[in-house]
Each structure stands twice: as C-alpha cells, then as structure tokens.
Design a protein around this motif. Structure first.
Motif, mmCIF file in Angstrom:
data_model
loop_
_atom_site.group_PDB
_atom_site.id
_atom_site.type_symbol
_atom_site.label_atom_id
_atom_site.label_comp_id
_atom_site.label_asym_id
_atom_site.label_seq_id
_atom_site.Cartn_x
_atom_site.Cartn_y
_atom_site.Cartn_z
ATOM 1 N N ASN A 1 0.747 -1.161 -0.055
ATOM 2 C CA ASN A 1 0.016 0.177 0.280
ATOM 3 C C ASN A 1 1.187 1.174 -0.124
ATOM 4 O OD1 ASN A 1 0.982 0.108 2.231
ATOM 5 N ND2 ASN A 1 -1.257 0.513 3.823
ATOM 6 N N SER A 2 -0.152 2.346 0.011
ATOM 7 C CA SER A 2 1.024 3.984 -0.189
ATOM 8 C C SER A 2 1.371 4.395 1.215
ATOM 9 C CB SER A 2 0.124 4.566 -0.518
ATOM 10 O OG SER A 2 -1.186 5.020 -0.263
ATOM 11 N N GLY A 3 0.978 3.871 2.061
ATOM 12 C CA GLY A 3 1.655 3.692 3.797
ATOM 13 C C GLY A 3 2.462 3.643 4.015
ATOM 14 N N GLY A 4 2.609 2.641 3.805
ATOM 15 C CA GLY A 4 4.187 1.882 3.553
ATOM 16 C C GLY A 4 4.272 0.792 5.196
ATOM 17 N N ARG A 5 2.768 0.530 5.116
ATOM 18 C CA ARG A 5 2.418 -0.695 5.872
ATOM 19 C C ARG A 5 2.380 -2.034 4.695
ATOM 20 N NH1 ARG A 5 -3.428 -0.740 6.271
ATOM 21 N NH2 ARG A 5 -3.319 -2.367 4.272
ATOM 22 N N SER A 6 3.151 -3.244 5.551
ATOM 23 C CA SER A 6 3.070 -4.469 5.478
ATOM 24 C C SER A 6 2.300 -5.345 4.779
ATOM 25 C CB SER A 6 4.132 -5.327 6.244
ATOM 26 O OG SER A 6 3.785 -5.225 7.529
ATOM 27 N N GLU A 7 1.834 -5.681 3.866
ATOM 28 C CA GLU A 7 0.939 -6.513 3.738
ATOM 29 C C GLU A 7 0.964 -8.068 3.419
ATOM 30 O OE1 GLU A 7 -1.574 -5.675 2.430
ATOM 31 O OE2 GLU A 7 -1.053 -3.284 2.938
ATOM 32 N N GLY A 8 0.993 -8.829 4.190
ATOM 33 C CA GLY A 8 0.605 -10.524 4.384
ATOM 34 C C GLY A 8 0.547 -11.047 3.184
ATOM 35 N N ILE A 9 0.786 -12.185 2.820
ATOM 36 C CA ILE A 9 1.554 -13.307 2.045
ATOM 37 C C ILE A 9 1.004 -14.673 2.880
ATOM 38 C CG2 ILE A 9 2.261 -13.695 -0.227
ATOM 39 C CD1 ILE A 9 3.666 -11.096 -0.780
ATOM 40 N N HIS A 10 0.228 -15.557 2.258
ATOM 41 C CA HIS A 10 0.364 -16.784 3.360
ATOM 42 C C HIS A 10 0.971 -17.841 1.267
ATOM 43 C CE1 HIS A 10 -2.088 -20.996 3.984
ATOM 44 N NE2 HIS A 10 -0.189 -20.758 4.982
ATOM 45 N N THR A 11 1.451 -18.961 1.311
ATOM 46 C CA THR A 11 2.232 -19.601 0.787
ATOM 47 C C THR A 11 1.819 -20.894 1.184
ATOM 48 O OG1 THR A 11 3.374 -20.741 -1.110
ATOM 49 C CG2 THR A 11 4.382 -19.869 0.756
ATOM 50 N N GLN A 12 1.567 -22.496 0.117
ATOM 51 C CA GLN A 12 1.387 -23.169 0.989
ATOM 52 C C GLN A 12 1.435 -24.407 0.133
ATOM 53 O OE1 GLN A 12 -2.189 -23.970 3.485
ATOM 54 N NE2 GLN A 12 -3.587 -23.825 1.440
ATOM 55 N N THR A 13 2.150 -25.266 0.350
ATOM 56 C CA THR A 13 2.257 -26.328 -0.963
ATOM 57 C C THR A 13 2.586 -28.007 -0.008
ATOM 58 O OG1 THR A 13 2.620 -27.252 -3.075
ATOM 59 C CG2 THR A 13 4.664 -25.948 -1.368
ATOM 60 N N ILE A 14 2.444 -29.154 -1.413
ATOM 61 C CA ILE A 14 2.680 -30.115 -0.355
ATOM 62 C C ILE A 14 4.083 -31.076 -1.110
ATOM 63 C CG2 ILE A 14 2.383 -32.757 -0.685
ATOM 64 C CD1 ILE A 14 -0.713 -32.298 -0.034
ATOM 65 N N VAL A 15 4.973 -30.955 -0.769
ATOM 66 C CA VAL A 15 6.406 -31.477 -1.748
ATOM 67 C C VAL A 15 6.546 -32.810 -1.296
ATOM 68 C CG1 VAL A 15 7.046 -29.410 -2.069
ATOM 69 C CG2 VAL A 15 7.938 -30.327 -0.027
ATOM 70 N N GLN A 16 7.520 -33.726 -1.822
ATOM 71 C CA GLN A 16 7.485 -34.572 -1.463
ATOM 72 C C GLN A 16 10.014 -34.857 -1.378
ATOM 73 O OE1 GLN A 16 8.431 -38.326 -3.490
ATOM 74 N NE2 GLN A 16 7.209 -39.692 -2.245
ATOM 75 N N LEU A 17 9.700 -34.905 -0.026
ATOM 76 C CA LEU A 17 11.489 -34.603 0.324
ATOM 77 C C LEU A 17 12.581 -36.104 0.733
ATOM 78 C CD1 LEU A 17 11.475 -31.747 3.015
ATOM 79 C CD2 LEU A 17 11.768 -31.775 0.428
ATOM 80 N N THR A 18 13.771 -36.343 0.403
ATOM 81 C CA THR A 18 14.996 -37.354 0.055
ATOM 82 C C THR A 18 15.386 -36.252 1.526
ATOM 83 O OG1 THR A 18 15.923 -36.930 -1.462
ATOM 84 C CG2 THR A 18 13.710 -38.583 -1.583
#
Length: 175
Positions: A128-145
C-alpha cells in the motif's frame, strides 16, 4: 512401524534401532525423541532488503531466521530447512510473510525446493501507499528425500524495486 505410540516410565524403548533408521518408520511417538518430521523457522522485525534485478523473477527472501520451538529431522540456516531424515516423505509446507516495498507493488512469494520454485505455491499481495507491510500466505505439498531443502522466495512482479520480508514464518510437517 510405530505410529502415535505413548511410551512412559523407565527403560530403553527401542533397543537396537532409532527413529532415524531406515529399518523402522517411527512417527509421533511420545517418549521417543526425534520421532516427528517437522521444522519451524521465523524472523520478525527484519530490515534486510531482498535485492530484485529482474521483474517477476523469484529471489530467496533475505534475512536472519531463528529456529522455532520444534525442529526434528531438519537442519536450519537462514531461510532454509534441510531434511536429514532417512526416509523419503511427503510434507506440507506453509509460509507466511509480511512484506514492504514501494507504493502499489505486487509482491509474490512461493515455496522453493532445492532452489526451484514450486509453481503451485505462488501467492501475491499488493503493497500500500502508507508503507504498511502486507501479509502473504503460501502453501504446498512436496516430497523430500535426505538432503533436500525448502526456502521461501519472493518476486516483485510490478518492477525491479527491492522488497523487504519484515517477518516470515515457515512450518514444514510430514503428512
């Protein structure tokens, strides 16, 4: 296979094997250390900018992260969780960031596995124009070795202005 077993009292519960052996699958067992595959790391009050040289290109979110209260079968460095468990496992990855940049910049974040963006995890927000931080959410499913690592990356899709991930929380849990 030991799943959701509650060991209590004295004694050696798993003589001859451990929760990290390939011969056994041990998950969520009370009284057995390291029987969960989970990691949490975070940062708050971060002022380190993430440099952007190409619009729309993802870069690892810069800053110093701290380990959360539970980290088992992962090693952590700044904005990176490396899986060290013996068994290939599916994980849910959740990342939440609060970002700032210039006025009306579209910032995207995504989960990166071994330095490559998981496309299905991309999510965006507009500053935004006022300098406020904006929240963002990400998610996923992965396979890890063993040896695979997870990071949260961000991109400015509006222009090449740098952005700051003021806070970041990442949780990785076995399914």
């Amino acid at each position: 296979i030991l799943d959701t077993v509650n060991f209590s009292g004295g004694g050696t519960y798993l003589d001859g094997t451990s929760s990290e052996d390939n011969e056994a699958l041990i998950r969520q067992c009370n009284g057995v250390s390291n029987s969960s595959d989970v990691a949490e790391y975070y940062m708050t009050g971060n002022a380190t900018e993430t440099a952007v040289s190409v619009q729309g290109t993802y870069y690892k979110i810069a800053g110093v992260t701290l380990a959360g209260s539970i980290v088992e079968k992962f090693t952590l460095t700044d904005n990176r969780a490396t899986y060290v468990g013996a068994l290939t496992t599916d994980f849910k990855v959740d990342g939440i960031a609060a970002v700032t940049s210039g006025n009306n910049r579209v910032i995207s974040i995504a989960v990166a596995k071994n330095g490559s963006i998981v496309a299905a995890s991309a999510a965006s927000s507009t500053t935004n124009s006022g300098g406020r931080s904006e929240g963002i959410h990400t998610q996923t499913i992965v396979q890890l070795t063993s040896g695979d690592y997870i990071e949260i990356w961000g991109a400015n899709t509006t222009n090449t202005d740098d952005f700051t991930g003021e806070s970041l929380s990442t949780i990785i849990t076995a399914l």
